[in-house]
Scaffold this active site. Structure first.
Site, PDB file in Angstrom:
ATOM      1  N   LYS A  78      56.066  -0.034  49.986  1.00  0.00           N
ATOM      2  CA  LYS A  78      55.305   0.392  51.172  1.00  0.00           C
ATOM      3  C   LYS A  78      55.498  -0.619  52.313  1.00  0.00           C
ATOM      4  O   LYS A  78      56.010  -1.732  52.094  1.00  0.00           O
ATOM      5  CB  LYS A  78      53.839   0.548  50.768  1.00  0.00           C
ATOM      6  CG  LYS A  78      53.618   1.640  49.703  1.00  0.00           C
ATOM      7  CD  LYS A  78      52.149   1.802  49.337  1.00  0.00           C
ATOM      8  CE  LYS A  78      51.969   2.931  48.321  1.00  0.00           C
ATOM      9  NZ  LYS A  78      50.536   3.160  47.986  1.00  0.00           N
ATOM     10  N   TYR A  95      52.342  12.838  50.391  1.00  0.00           N
ATOM     11  CA  TYR A  95      50.984  12.697  49.853  1.00  0.00           C
ATOM     12  C   TYR A  95      50.165  13.987  50.000  1.00  0.00           C
ATOM     13  O   TYR A  95      48.935  13.932  50.091  1.00  0.00           O
ATOM     14  CB  TYR A  95      50.268  11.530  50.545  1.00  0.00           C
ATOM     15  CG  TYR A  95      50.629  10.159  49.988  1.00  0.00           C
ATOM     16  CD1 TYR A  95      50.505   9.873  48.619  1.00  0.00           C
ATOM     17  CD2 TYR A  95      51.051   9.127  50.826  1.00  0.00           C
ATOM     18  CE1 TYR A  95      50.816   8.615  48.116  1.00  0.00           C
ATOM     19  CE2 TYR A  95      51.367   7.860  50.319  1.00  0.00           C
ATOM     20  CZ  TYR A  95      51.246   7.608  48.966  1.00  0.00           C
ATOM     21  OH  TYR A  95      51.542   6.368  48.456  1.00  0.00           O
ATOM     22  N   PHE A 101      40.193   8.944  52.756  1.00  0.00           N
ATOM     23  CA  PHE A 101      41.127   7.857  53.114  1.00  0.00           C
ATOM     24  C   PHE A 101      42.485   8.382  53.579  1.00  0.00           C
ATOM     25  O   PHE A 101      43.353   7.598  53.947  1.00  0.00           O
ATOM     26  CB  PHE A 101      41.299   6.899  51.922  1.00  0.00           C
ATOM     27  CG  PHE A 101      41.805   7.552  50.662  1.00  0.00           C
ATOM     28  CD1 PHE A 101      43.169   7.771  50.471  1.00  0.00           C
ATOM     29  CD2 PHE A 101      40.923   7.951  49.665  1.00  0.00           C
ATOM     30  CE1 PHE A 101      43.637   8.381  49.311  1.00  0.00           C
ATOM     31  CE2 PHE A 101      41.388   8.562  48.497  1.00  0.00           C
ATOM     32  CZ  PHE A 101      42.751   8.782  48.331  1.00  0.00           C
ATOM     33  N   ARG A 105      54.977   3.297  36.296  1.00  0.00           N
ATOM     34  CA  ARG A 105      53.569   3.180  36.709  1.00  0.00           C
ATOM     35  C   ARG A 105      52.913   1.960  36.060  1.00  0.00           C
ATOM     36  O   ARG A 105      52.118   1.263  36.695  1.00  0.00           O
ATOM     37  CB  ARG A 105      52.799   4.441  36.308  1.00  0.00           C
ATOM     38  CG  ARG A 105      53.246   5.696  37.015  1.00  0.00           C
ATOM     39  CD  ARG A 105      52.555   5.931  38.320  1.00  0.00           C
ATOM     40  NE  ARG A 105      51.157   6.270  38.176  1.00  0.00           N
ATOM     41  CZ  ARG A 105      50.384   6.643  39.195  1.00  0.00           C
ATOM     42  NH1 ARG A 105      50.892   6.742  40.426  1.00  0.00           N
ATOM     43  NH2 ARG A 105      49.122   6.914  39.009  1.00  0.00           N
ATOM     44  N   THR A 149      45.953   1.794  40.697  1.00  0.00           N
ATOM     45  CA  THR A 149      45.853   2.076  42.138  1.00  0.00           C
ATOM     46  C   THR A 149      45.112   0.944  42.846  1.00  0.00           C
ATOM     47  O   THR A 149      45.520   0.489  43.913  1.00  0.00           O
ATOM     48  CB  THR A 149      45.104   3.418  42.358  1.00  0.00           C
ATOM     49  OG1 THR A 149      45.749   4.420  41.582  1.00  0.00           O
ATOM     50  CG2 THR A 149      45.095   3.816  43.824  1.00  0.00           C
ATOM     51  N   ARG A 151      51.316  -4.916  41.339  1.00  0.00           N
ATOM     52  CA  ARG A 151      50.080  -4.995  42.139  1.00  0.00           C
ATOM     53  C   ARG A 151      49.180  -6.129  41.661  1.00  0.00           C
ATOM     54  O   ARG A 151      48.529  -6.801  42.471  1.00  0.00           O
ATOM     55  CB  ARG A 151      49.353  -3.653  42.098  1.00  0.00           C
ATOM     56  CG  ARG A 151      50.059  -2.561  42.913  1.00  0.00           C
ATOM     57  CD  ARG A 151      49.462  -1.206  42.620  1.00  0.00           C
ATOM     58  NE  ARG A 151      50.067  -0.125  43.396  1.00  0.00           N
ATOM     59  CZ  ARG A 151      49.978   1.158  43.054  1.00  0.00           C
ATOM     60  NH1 ARG A 151      49.328   1.513  41.967  1.00  0.00           N
ATOM     61  NH2 ARG A 151      50.542   2.078  43.812  1.00  0.00           N
ATOM     62  N   ASN A 199      48.446  -1.692  48.820  1.00  0.00           N
ATOM     63  CA  ASN A 199      48.857  -1.968  47.430  1.00  0.00           C
ATOM     64  C   ASN A 199      50.377  -1.982  47.209  1.00  0.00           C
ATOM     65  O   ASN A 199      50.863  -1.802  46.098  1.00  0.00           O
ATOM     66  CB  ASN A 199      48.116  -1.063  46.442  1.00  0.00           C
ATOM     67  CG  ASN A 199      48.382   0.414  46.662  1.00  0.00           C
ATOM     68  OD1 ASN A 199      49.139   0.780  47.557  1.00  0.00           O
ATOM     69  ND2 ASN A 199      47.770   1.253  45.857  1.00  0.00           N
ATOM     70  N   HIS A 246      54.624   2.329  45.527  1.00  0.00           N
ATOM     71  CA  HIS A 246      54.289   3.668  45.040  1.00  0.00           C
ATOM     72  C   HIS A 246      55.192   4.013  43.863  1.00  0.00           C
ATOM     73  O   HIS A 246      56.357   3.641  43.848  1.00  0.00           O
ATOM     74  CB  HIS A 246      54.511   4.713  46.141  1.00  0.00           C
ATOM     75  CG  HIS A 246      54.676   6.109  45.596  1.00  0.00           C
ATOM     76  ND1 HIS A 246      53.613   6.910  45.292  1.00  0.00           N
ATOM     77  CD2 HIS A 246      55.785   6.818  45.255  1.00  0.00           C
ATOM     78  CE1 HIS A 246      54.054   8.073  44.789  1.00  0.00           C
ATOM     79  NE2 HIS A 246      55.372   8.036  44.759  1.00  0.00           N
ATOM     80  N   GLU A 295      59.434  14.400  44.628  1.00  0.00           N
ATOM     81  CA  GLU A 295      59.557  13.259  45.545  1.00  0.00           C
ATOM     82  C   GLU A 295      61.024  12.853  45.740  1.00  0.00           C
ATOM     83  O   GLU A 295      61.424  12.493  46.850  1.00  0.00           O
ATOM     84  CB  GLU A 295      58.719  12.087  45.010  1.00  0.00           C
ATOM     85  CG  GLU A 295      57.222  12.386  45.089  1.00  0.00           C
ATOM     86  CD  GLU A 295      56.338  11.389  44.344  1.00  0.00           C
ATOM     87  OE1 GLU A 295      56.851  10.406  43.764  1.00  0.00           O
ATOM     88  OE2 GLU A 295      55.106  11.603  44.347  1.00  0.00           O
TER      89      GLU A 295
HETATM   90  P1  GTP Z   1      50.689   5.890  44.831  1.00  0.00           P
HETATM   91  O1  GTP Z   1      51.675   5.329  43.855  1.00  0.00           O
HETATM   92  O2  GTP Z   1      50.801   5.294  46.204  1.00  0.00           O
HETATM   93  O3  GTP Z   1      50.727   7.414  44.844  1.00  0.00           O
HETATM   94  O4  GTP Z   1      49.259   5.431  44.285  1.00  0.00           O
HETATM   95  P2  GTP Z   1      48.465   6.006  43.033  1.00  0.00           P
HETATM   96  O5  GTP Z   1      49.208   7.152  42.416  1.00  0.00           O
HETATM   97  O6  GTP Z   1      48.113   4.855  42.179  1.00  0.00           O
HETATM   98  O7  GTP Z   1      47.127   6.542  43.720  1.00  0.00           O
HETATM   99  P3  GTP Z   1      46.899   7.933  44.492  1.00  0.00           P
HETATM  100  O8  GTP Z   1      48.121   8.775  44.448  1.00  0.00           O
HETATM  101  O9  GTP Z   1      45.633   8.502  44.003  1.00  0.00           O
HETATM  102  O10 GTP Z   1      46.657   7.411  45.996  1.00  0.00           O
HETATM  103  C1  GTP Z   1      47.744   7.162  46.861  1.00  0.00           C
HETATM  104  C2  GTP Z   1      47.461   5.909  47.651  1.00  0.00           C
HETATM  105  O11 GTP Z   1      46.344   6.147  48.495  1.00  0.00           O
HETATM  106  C3  GTP Z   1      47.061   4.679  46.831  1.00  0.00           C
HETATM  107  O12 GTP Z   1      48.155   3.968  46.363  1.00  0.00           O
HETATM  108  C4  GTP Z   1      46.276   3.881  47.855  1.00  0.00           C
HETATM  109  O13 GTP Z   1      47.154   3.174  48.733  1.00  0.00           O
HETATM  110  C5  GTP Z   1      45.591   4.962  48.636  1.00  0.00           C
HETATM  111  N1  GTP Z   1      44.250   5.207  48.089  1.00  0.00           N
HETATM  112  C6  GTP Z   1      43.901   5.920  46.999  1.00  0.00           C
HETATM  113  N2  GTP Z   1      42.580   5.926  46.820  1.00  0.00           N
HETATM  114  C7  GTP Z   1      42.061   5.188  47.836  1.00  0.00           C
HETATM  115  C8  GTP Z   1      40.749   4.825  48.225  1.00  0.00           C
HETATM  116  O14 GTP Z   1      39.772   5.183  47.587  1.00  0.00           O
HETATM  117  N3  GTP Z   1      40.642   4.047  49.345  1.00  0.00           N
HETATM  118  C9  GTP Z   1      41.729   3.652  50.065  1.00  0.00           C
HETATM  119  N4  GTP Z   1      41.547   2.882  51.150  1.00  0.00           N
HETATM  120  N5  GTP Z   1      42.966   3.981  49.733  1.00  0.00           N
HETATM  121  C10 GTP Z   1      43.145   4.731  48.636  1.00  0.00           C
HETATM  122 MG    MG Z   2      49.965   8.761  43.479  1.00  0.00          MG
END
Ligand code: GTP
Ligand code: MG
Length: 148
Positions: free
Chosen positions: A9, A49, A57, A85, A91, A102, A112, A115, A126
């Protein structure tokens, strides 16, 4: 073997963590089959996304992801999606074990640094979205030392 979409990112790029993150996947034994640096548009990121549209968010997430270039990659190897992962961590970086990307390099959920696809189906989607031109096919001479 399975493929996964991994992305560094904008904060990972700005913090000069590109080399370290790539090294982790290389050293684990995964094969790099696609790589590019792109400053993605908000439109493109909204597609990436799409599942999160409607979350509180979401606007902040798109703004963060569009704030600078990202490194888009496809890594191939045994159990690439699930193990990818695990290598990233949770996350929320505060819940990510030390030793994960992370867990070692960041603190905030909205910063974070990386991805990873969450399923084989999302990975396929993707990879098509970020690499419509397709990935690169080649033989890695190390494969017989990594896989039985
Ligand atoms: P990705 O690998 O980026 O897809 O992350 P993930 O699969 O672990 O989480 P998810 O797909 O649910 O969310 C995508 C991204 O949105 C996360 O990596 C975070 O950067 C952001 N995100 C998710 N939940 C929150 C939240 O509650 N607050 C904030 N500020 N950001 C969030
Ligand atoms: Mg995700």
């Amino acid at each position: 073997h399975e493929r996964t979409y991994i992305m560094i990112k904008p904060d990972g790029v700005q913090r000069s963590l590109v080399g370290k993150i790539i090294t982790r996947f290389e050293e684990r034994g995964y094969k790099l089959v696609a790589l590019k640096l792109v400053h993605a548009t908000q439109e493109h990121l909204e597609k990436h996304y799409a599942d999160l549209k409607g979350k509180p968010f979401f606007p902040g997430l798109i703004k963060y992801m569009a704030s600078g270039p990202v490194v888009a990659m496809v890594w191939q190897g045994l159990d690439a999606v699930k193990t990818g992962r695990v290598m990233l961590g949770a996350t929320n970086p505060l819940q990510s074990p030390v030793g994960s990307i992370r867990g070692d390099f960041c603190l905030a959920m909205g910063r974070n640094i990386c991805h990873g696809s969450d399923s084989v189906e999302s990975a396929e989607k993707e990879i098509k979205l970020w690499f419509p031109e397709g990935v690169v096919q080649y033989t890695s001479t190390m494969e017989t030392w990594i896989f039985e």
